[in-house]
Design an enzyme around this catalytic site. Structure first.
Site, PDB file in Angstrom:
ATOM      1  N   GLU A   1      12.928  -1.129  51.063  1.00 55.70           N
ATOM      2  CA  GLU A   1      12.545  -2.449  51.541  1.00 55.70           C
ATOM      3  C   GLU A   1      11.085  -2.775  51.272  1.00 55.70           C
ATOM      4  OE1 GLU A   1      13.977  -1.166  55.260  1.00 55.70           O
ATOM      5  OE2 GLU A   1      12.017  -1.305  56.217  1.00 55.70           O
TER       6      GLU A   1
ATOM      7  N   CYS B   1       4.095  -5.443  51.872  1.00 48.76           N
ATOM      8  CA  CYS B   1       4.199  -4.033  52.267  1.00 48.76           C
ATOM      9  C   CYS B   1       5.283  -3.395  51.396  1.00 48.76           C
ATOM     10  CB  CYS B   1       4.584  -3.981  53.746  1.00 48.76           C
ATOM     11  SG  CYS B   1       4.978  -2.337  54.332  1.00 48.76           S
TER      12      CYS B   1
ATOM     13  N   CYS C   1      12.265   9.756  53.712  1.00 49.08           N
ATOM     14  CA  CYS C   1      10.968  10.415  53.865  1.00 49.08           C
ATOM     15  C   CYS C   1      11.201  11.836  54.358  1.00 49.08           C
ATOM     16  CB  CYS C   1      10.091   9.649  54.851  1.00 49.08           C
ATOM     17  SG  CYS C   1       8.440  10.389  55.010  1.00 49.08           S
TER      18      CYS C   1
ATOM     19  N   CYS D   1       8.600  12.251  61.072  1.00 54.32           N
ATOM     20  CA  CYS D   1       7.912  11.881  62.308  1.00 54.32           C
ATOM     21  C   CYS D   1       8.994  11.460  63.309  1.00 54.32           C
ATOM     22  CB  CYS D   1       6.921  10.753  62.062  1.00 54.32           C
ATOM     23  SG  CYS D   1       5.688  11.206  60.826  1.00 54.32           S
TER      24      CYS D   1
ATOM     25  N   CYS E   1      10.128   7.629  63.853  1.00 51.39           N
ATOM     26  CA  CYS E   1      10.214   6.735  62.689  1.00 51.39           C
ATOM     27  C   CYS E   1      11.625   6.694  62.118  1.00 51.39           C
ATOM     28  CB  CYS E   1       9.229   7.214  61.621  1.00 51.39           C
ATOM     29  SG  CYS E   1       9.343   6.293  60.079  1.00 51.39           S
TER      30      CYS E   1
ATOM     31  N   GLU F   1       6.386   8.501  52.151  1.00 53.20           N
ATOM     32  CA  GLU F   1       4.995   8.943  52.297  1.00 53.20           C
ATOM     33  C   GLU F   1       4.322   8.756  50.931  1.00 53.20           C
ATOM     34  OE1 GLU F   1       2.523   9.887  54.430  1.00 53.20           O
ATOM     35  OE2 GLU F   1       1.462  10.130  52.557  1.00 53.20           O
TER      36      GLU F   1
ATOM     37  N   SER G   1      -1.349   3.991  53.096  1.00 51.43           N
ATOM     38  CA  SER G   1      -1.212   4.604  54.423  1.00 51.43           C
ATOM     39  C   SER G   1      -0.596   5.993  54.286  1.00 51.43           C
ATOM     40  CB  SER G   1      -0.301   3.728  55.287  1.00 51.43           C
ATOM     41  OG  SER G   1      -0.092   4.323  56.544  1.00 51.43           O
TER      42      SER G   1
ATOM     43  N   LEU H   1      -2.508   8.158  62.588  1.00 55.15           N
ATOM     44  CA  LEU H   1      -3.007   9.233  63.453  1.00 55.15           C
ATOM     45  C   LEU H   1      -2.062   9.452  64.631  1.00 55.15           C
ATOM     46  CD1 LEU H   1      -5.590  10.943  63.246  1.00 55.15           C
ATOM     47  CD2 LEU H   1      -6.553   9.510  65.048  1.00 55.15           C
ATOM     48  N   HIS H   2      -1.877   8.412  65.417  1.00 53.72           N
ATOM     49  CA  HIS H   2      -0.908   8.409  66.527  1.00 53.72           C
ATOM     50  C   HIS H   2      -1.156   9.471  67.599  1.00 53.72           C
ATOM     51  CE1 HIS H   2       0.749   5.829  63.600  1.00 53.72           C
ATOM     52  NE2 HIS H   2       1.670   6.605  63.105  1.00 53.72           N
TER      53      HIS H   2
ATOM     54  N   ASN I   1       7.611  -0.120  67.908  1.00 47.92           N
ATOM     55  CA  ASN I   1       8.829  -0.923  67.735  1.00 47.92           C
ATOM     56  C   ASN I   1      10.040  -0.036  67.954  1.00 47.92           C
ATOM     57  OD1 ASN I   1       7.896  -3.575  66.825  1.00 47.92           O
ATOM     58  ND2 ASN I   1       6.990  -2.367  65.175  1.00 47.92           N
TER      59      ASN I   1
ATOM     60  N   CYS J   1       9.393  -0.427  58.797  1.00 50.74           N
ATOM     61  CA  CYS J   1       9.398   0.959  58.332  1.00 50.74           C
ATOM     62  C   CYS J   1      10.785   1.614  58.399  1.00 50.74           C
ATOM     63  CB  CYS J   1       8.382   1.759  59.143  1.00 50.74           C
ATOM     64  SG  CYS J   1       7.937   3.319  58.386  1.00 50.74           S
TER      65      CYS J   1
END
Ligand code: SAH
Ligand code: SF4
Length: 325
Positions: free
Chosen positions: A53, A74, A81, A85, A88, A136, A167, A191-192, A266, A309
Site C-alpha cells: 500500500e 507514504c 515485515c 513489532c 504493528c 523495514e 523511517s 523509538l516507541h 491506531n 502501516c
C-alpha cells in the site's frame, strides 16, 4: 507512461520490438480508500499478485519536510515485515519479499497517473516522500537507494532529498551506512520506548540493537549529515505512556538534536493494544515540553498516515480469503 505505444516519438516497428523484448512493469490498483481532500490509501497488486500500500496525504504543512503546497506520499518497501513489532499490522504475516526498485518508484508514478486520469491533476503531484509504509526500508537498503536515486534525480521524479524521510525501527548498521551515502535524506527513528525495558517489550529488534547501539549509530548519522532526526513515538496505553519515559526520551532527543513526534496508537484488529486517553497523551506531551524537547502530537484523523502501516493490505487479504469481519 505505462506502455511502449505511448512513446509516439518512436517508430511503430521500434515500439513493437521493444514490447517483445522488454516488459513494461507497472503496478495495478487493487483497492482505494478516501477522497481527494482527505488521506487516500492505495492498495497495489504487484506482478506476482502480492499486495502493498501507499498513502497520499493532501497538501498541508508537512510534518516531515518543509511547508508543502502539494502532496506527501507514504510508500512501502517490502511485502510484509520480518521485524515483528508487537503492535504493528505489517509484520503479522511475517516477511514475504523485498520490493524491486521499480516497484518502489511505481507507487509514486502510479499514484500520480491515477490522479491525472481522475481529476486532471498535474503530471507531478508528489513533492514529499515518507518511506513509512509496509516493511523495514533499511532492510531493503540497496533497492531503496536505487529507487530514491531515481526519484530524486532531476531527470527522474525530481523530489528533493531533504523532502524524503526514511523511517527505521532501528537497524543500527544500516543507519551508519545511510550516514555515509551522498544524499541528504532525512531520518526518522521509530523509538516507541526510551528505555531498553520498554523497547524490548514491543520491539524484538531492540535485543539485537539495544538503545546504546542505536543511539550511537543515530549520532553518527546526525554528525555526518548535520541532519534533522525525528524520533517517532507511538503512544500505547500502559506500555510506553508513563511519565517516567519522558526524561530519558528528552535526553535522547537532546543528544541527537532530534524532534519527537508523538502518535496516538491506531488500533489493529486482533491485537490487544490501545491508545491512551487524551489526558494521558497531553500529560506526556507537556512533560516533554517541560524538559525542553521539540515535540509534536499528531491527532488529526484525516492525516493519520501511520494508520496505513499494513492495515489496508491485511483487511483486503482477509476479504479476499472470505474471512472479513
Ligand atoms: N519499518 C519502519 C517503517 C514502517 S512503519 C519503521 O518501523 O519505522 C511506519 C511507522 O508506523 C513506524 O513508526 C511504526 O512504528 C508505526 N506504526 C506501526 N503500527 C502502528 C499503529 N498501529 N499505530 C500507529 N503507528 C504505527
Ligand atoms: Fe516492521 Fe516497522 Fe511494523 Fe516494526 S513497525 S513490524 S519494523 S513495519
Amino acid at each position: 507512461m505505462a506502455n511502449w505505444s505511448a512513446m509516439t516519438n518512436l517508430t511503430e516497428l521500434l515500439q513493437h520490438n521493444l514490447s517483445e523484448a522488454f516488459e513494461f512493469s507497472t503496478i495495478e490498483l487493487a483497492h482505494k480508500q478516501g477522497s481527494a481532500d482527505t488521506t487516500e490509501k492505495f492498495l497495489w497488486k504487484l506482478r506476482d499478485g502480492q499486495l502493498v500500500e501507499s498513502v497520499l496525504i493532501p497538501a498541508s504543512p508537512s510534518l516531515y519536510g518543509d511547508q508543502s503546497d502539494r502532496h506527501t506520499l507514504c510508500v512501502s518497501t517490502q511485502v510484509g515485515c520480518a521485524y515483528g513489532c508487537k503492535f504493528c499490522a505489517s509484520g503479522l504475516d511475517g516477511f514475504k519479499r523485498d520490493l524491486e526498485p521499480s516497484e518502489i518508484i511505481d507507487q509514486v508514478l502510479a499514484t500520480e497517473r491515477w490522479h491525472k486520469e481522475q481529476d486532471g491533476a498535474n503530471d507531478r503531484l508528489i513533492n514529499n516522500l515518507v518511506i513509512m509504509g509496509m516493511g523495514e526500508p533499511l532492510a531493503n537498503f540497496d533497492n531503496l537507494m536505487t529507487a530514491l536515486e531515481i526519484l530524486n534525480a532531476g531527470w527522474g521524479a525530481n523530489i528533493g532529498a531533504r523532502k524524503i524521510t526514511i523511517s527505521t525501527s532501528g537497524l543500527a548498521p544500516e543507519i551508519r551506512r545511510l550516514a555515509h551515502q551522498p544524499r541528504q535524506y532525512r531520518l526518522a527513528i521509530s523509538l516507541h520506548g526510551a528505555t531498553d525495558e520498554v523497547r524490548n517489550r514491543i520491539m524484538p529488534l531492540n535485543k539485537k540493537y539495544p538503545l546504546a547501539e542505536l543511539t550511537a549509530a543515530a549520532e553518527e548519522y546526525q554528525q555526518a549529515k548535520n541532519g534533522k532526526i525525528t524520533l517517532e513515538y507511538v503512544l500505547i496505553a500502559h506500555v510506553n505512556d508513563a511519565l517516567d519515559q519522558t526524561k530519558p526520551l528528552a535526553d535522547l532527543a537532546k543528544r541527537l538534536r532530534a524532534k519527537v513526534n508523538l502518535i496516538p496508537y491506531n488500533h489493529v484488529d486482533g491485537l490487544e493494544w490501545t491508545r491512551p486517553d487524551e489526558t494521558t497523551q497531553d500529560a506526556f506531551l507537556l512533560a516533554l515540553i517541560a524538559h525542553g524537547t521539540k515535540v509534536t502530537l499528531r491527532r488529526e484523523k484525516g492525516h493519520d498516515i501511520d494508520a496505513a502501516c499494513g492495515q489496508l493490505r491485511l483487511r483486503t487479504e482477509k476479504e479476499l480469503a472470505g474471512i472479513a469481519d
